[in-house]
Design an enzyme around this catalytic site. Structure first.
Site: not given
Length: 223
Positions: A76-80, A147-148, A178
């Site tokens: 899940g989530g966006r760019y990291t 970050a998670i 994120c």
């Protein structure tokens, strides 16, 4: 009393860098083994060579400068960004045995990181509406220090968290981390704390038993 990590969970701490794609392949295989044959659960701590990873909600407009490899992560989530000086924790646990509560798992994971950071001298917190772990930067503003990002497949967790010990913070400028543009990114090193990866792993391990026990408690509380 701090609880120890049970024998049912393998604790693995890497001293070298592990390429992101290799780690992703190993995580997916271990996820299947835990789900299908009851293999041991895993907490895996490591570093990656520089890489940008895209979560399932990633927006291409937030990839500003793809100077490093970009990998679809499946979480899940966006760019990291991941890279040297950042400690990554992959947490593979069987939620069938731990309450089948994904939100509770994420909250417990955040709590584990926040408690560990407090132990090494950094006050941090959750922020309403903003994913990640936040602290006060040297300029007094809030900034992200961790970050998670998780994925749950067949009730077995994958991915986990990352904490900035001493990465090159300029590398984060290639993305909007994120999807949060108005806040910066910081690290323990920027805050004046010099901590080796092995020392941070040890701090995490001291808190890991409590984290796992909390998940067990959630399962025991279910009807």
């Amino acid at each position: 009393m701090t609880q120890s990590v049970p024998d049912t969970v393998e604790w693995r701490s890497e001293s070298g860098q592990v390429p992101y794609r290799a780690a992703l392949t190993e995580m997916e295989a271990r996820n299947r083994e835990i789900s299908d044959s009851g293999a041991r659960e895993l907490v895996w701590l490591l570093e990656h060579p520089p890489v940008y990873t895209a979560g399932t909600s990633a927006d291409g407009a937030e990839l500003l400068d793809p100077r490093f490899e970009v990998v679809e992560a499946g979480r899940g989530g966006r760019y990291t960004y991941h890279g040297p000086g950042q400690r990554v924790g992959y947490v593979l646990l069987d939620l069938k045995e731990r309450g089948r509560d994904v939100r509770g798992f994420v909250q417990s994971l955040e709590g584990w990181v926040i408690a560990t950071l407090a132990d090494v001298g950094v006050e941090s917190w959750r922020a309403e509406g903003r994913i990640g772990i936040w602290t006060r930067d040297i300029d007094g503003r809030e900034a992200k220090i961790g970050a998670i990002g998780v994925r749950v497949r067949r009730w077995v967790t994958m991915h986990g968290f990352s904490v900035n010990l001493a990465p090159d913070l300029a590398h984060f400028s290639g993305i909007i981390p994120c999807g949060i543009e108005e806040f910066g990114v910081t690290s323990l090193s920027r805050l004046g704390i010099d901590l080796a990866p092995a020392a941070f792993d040890e701090a995490l391990q001291r808190r890991a038993g409590d984290f796992l026990a909390a998940l067990e408690g959630k399962a025991d509380a279910l009807p």
